[in-house]
Design a protein around this motif. Structure first.
Motif, mmCIF file in Angstrom:
data_model
loop_
_atom_site.group_PDB
_atom_site.id
_atom_site.type_symbol
_atom_site.label_atom_id
_atom_site.label_comp_id
_atom_site.label_asym_id
_atom_site.label_seq_id
_atom_site.Cartn_x
_atom_site.Cartn_y
_atom_site.Cartn_z
ATOM 1 N N GLU A 1 43.574 95.527 -8.760
ATOM 2 C CA GLU A 1 42.265 96.135 -8.958
ATOM 3 C C GLU A 1 42.043 97.359 -8.096
ATOM 4 O O GLU A 1 41.369 98.310 -8.495
ATOM 5 C CB GLU A 1 41.171 95.093 -8.670
ATOM 6 N N GLN B 1 40.910 98.886 -12.342
ATOM 7 C CA GLN B 1 40.087 97.713 -12.639
ATOM 8 C C GLN B 1 39.706 97.608 -14.110
ATOM 9 O O GLN B 1 39.302 96.551 -14.592
ATOM 10 C CB GLN B 1 38.830 97.695 -11.759
ATOM 11 N N ASP B 2 39.830 98.733 -14.833
ATOM 12 C CA ASP B 2 39.495 98.721 -16.259
ATOM 13 C C ASP B 2 40.664 98.267 -17.132
ATOM 14 O O ASP B 2 40.538 98.239 -18.367
ATOM 15 C CB ASP B 2 39.048 100.119 -16.704
ATOM 16 N N LEU C 1 42.435 95.279 -16.480
ATOM 17 C CA LEU C 1 42.803 93.923 -16.087
ATOM 18 C C LEU C 1 42.370 92.842 -17.069
ATOM 19 O O LEU C 1 42.660 91.665 -16.836
ATOM 20 C CB LEU C 1 42.221 93.622 -14.697
ATOM 21 N N SER C 2 41.704 93.204 -18.150
ATOM 22 C CA SER C 2 41.312 92.177 -19.115
ATOM 23 C C SER C 2 42.548 91.675 -19.855
ATOM 24 O O SER C 2 43.512 92.417 -20.073
ATOM 25 C CB SER C 2 40.300 92.738 -20.112
ATOM 26 N N GLU C 3 42.522 90.438 -20.254
ATOM 27 C CA GLU C 3 43.673 89.835 -20.918
ATOM 28 C C GLU C 3 43.935 90.516 -22.267
ATOM 29 O O GLU C 3 45.096 90.641 -22.683
ATOM 30 C CB GLU C 3 43.434 88.337 -21.122
ATOM 31 N N GLU C 4 42.885 90.966 -22.928
ATOM 32 C CA GLU C 4 43.051 91.652 -24.213
ATOM 33 C C GLU C 4 43.866 92.932 -24.060
ATOM 34 O O GLU C 4 44.792 93.196 -24.830
ATOM 35 C CB GLU C 4 41.674 91.980 -24.805
#
Length: 382
Positions: free
Chosen positions: A369, A350-351, A353-356
């Motif tokens: 996730e 889950q850590d 999954l950010s677009e960055e």
């Protein structure tokens, strides 16, 4: 004849320059506060890093856990309350469960921290308060038993769970840290055989006037380097070489600050004191993890330039608890150093999954996730 005398003189000069290991001036000094505090980048210590996506299915779901071991062939991930799962190191494919949680004949009750013998590919677990059982990674089956040593002969203070785990010295001997759970423990380390017979004790000369009942079970860090055995006691400041006595080898220098024995034992009540909780030594570095202001960070001592580097922690409310080395937007906090001198850890799915992060690490696209953690293997500079 002249040549012979020259050789003898040269040998004498070489020998005279060698300092004894227990000379206090020979201590490695790791300056915690004089060292440089900075944003740690992975390239500071490593040549490269590789990632392994662990297979996710109903047979090997991994809950939150800090326990990870990586060998030349396997990845072993452990659930805190039961479940030890073995994966292929190269592909991340689930191979088998190691042992079985339960109360059956060959089942275990709990797997302690730092209970893996990488030299022999054996994972140890608590069967009862009287003994441990060992499981072979290749088969997942029980292969041995080790009896917990009885210390009643030496004193009556130690609880059965005062020795939560051990380190295998050789084929016949084990060493364990004795927790000072009442504040008046007279033993520090104990060497014993598989039948629980005590071979040697290392006394503890530190005590508190008032008895305590601490909830935390220390285990300590043990490791071999060049066939010499070393020990680091959690939250203390000295790495020892284990000989007939404990010989100081390296010390975390606090610049004159004094931390009491009570503060070290009850460290969870003193968040404003920086405590080192584990060490990893390689040919080039002494790396360590530490806790401060209820956050956990990383640091290292470079043996070549004799300098210490400490991660500058973000202690603001809401910042992540574990703060490690930065790499392409990732936070890499190490958990284990294997025999190949690879520094290993994991990142929860889950850590990622950010677009960055996905933009910087396109290989992570497709991760869900609820997938098992992603393992990272850091290949340190030689």
């Amino acid at each position: 004849m002249r040549i012979a005398w020259c050789i003898i003189l040269l040998l004498f000069l070489v020998i005279s320059c060698v300092k004894p290991r227990n000379d206090k001036t020979d201590l490695v000094s790791i300056d915690l506060f004089a060292g440089e505090q900075k944003e740690m980048k992975l390239e500071d210590i490593a040549d490269s890093v590789s990632f392994v996506h662990l297979e996710t299915n109903d047979s090997c779901l991994i809950k939150e856990s800090t326990r990870l071991y990586v060998t030349s062939s396997y990845i072993l991930k452990i659930n805190p309350l039961g479940g030890a799962y073995l994966f292929d190191r190269e592909t991340g494919k689930f191979l088998r469960e190691i042992g079985k949680y339960g109360q059956g004949p060959d089942e275990y009750l709990m797997i302690p921290f730092n209970s893996f013998d990488e030299n022999n590919n054996v994972l140890y677990a608590d069967k009862t308060l009287s003994y441990w059982i060992g499981y072979d990674l290749h088969t997942g089956k029980k292969v041995c038993e080790v009896k917990r040593p009885s210390l009643n002969k030496y004193h009556t203070l130690t609880y059965k769970d005062g020795i939560p785990r051990f380190f295998r010295i050789d084929s016949a001997h084990y060493i364990a840290y004795v927790n000072n759970m009442l504040g008046q423990e007279p033993l520090r380390l104990v060497v014993f055989d598989k039948n629980g017979n005590v071979i040697k004790i290392y006394p503890n000369d530190r005590s508190l006037e008032k008895k305590i009942r601490g909830p935390y079970l220390f285990t300590g860090t043990y490791y071999f380097r060049n066939k010499d055995l070393y020990f680091f006691e959690n939250n203390f400041d000295t790495i020892y070489e284990i000989k007939e006595d404990l010989i100081p080898y390296a010390a975390f220098n606090r610049g004159g600050d004094v931390v009491s024995y009570e503060e070290r034992l009850m460290f969870y009540q003193y968040p404003d004191i920086l405590f080192v909780d584990c060490v990893f030594e390689t040919d080039k570095f002494i790396l360590f993890n530490y806790e401060f202001k209820r956050k956990a960070g990383v640091g290292y001592y470079d043996k070549k330039n004799e300098k210490t580097y400490l991660k500058k922690l973000d202690i603001s409310k809401g910042s992540t608890y574990f703060q490690g080395f930065r790499y392409k937007g990732l936070n890499l906090y190490p958990r284990y150093l294997n025999l190949k001198q690879e520094l290993c850890g994991f990142i929860y799915a889950q850590d990622l999954l950010s677009e960055e992060i996905l933009k910087l690490n396109p290989a992570f696209r497709g991760i869900k996730e609820d997938d098992n953690p992603i393992i990272f293997i850091i290949h340190l500079k030689k």
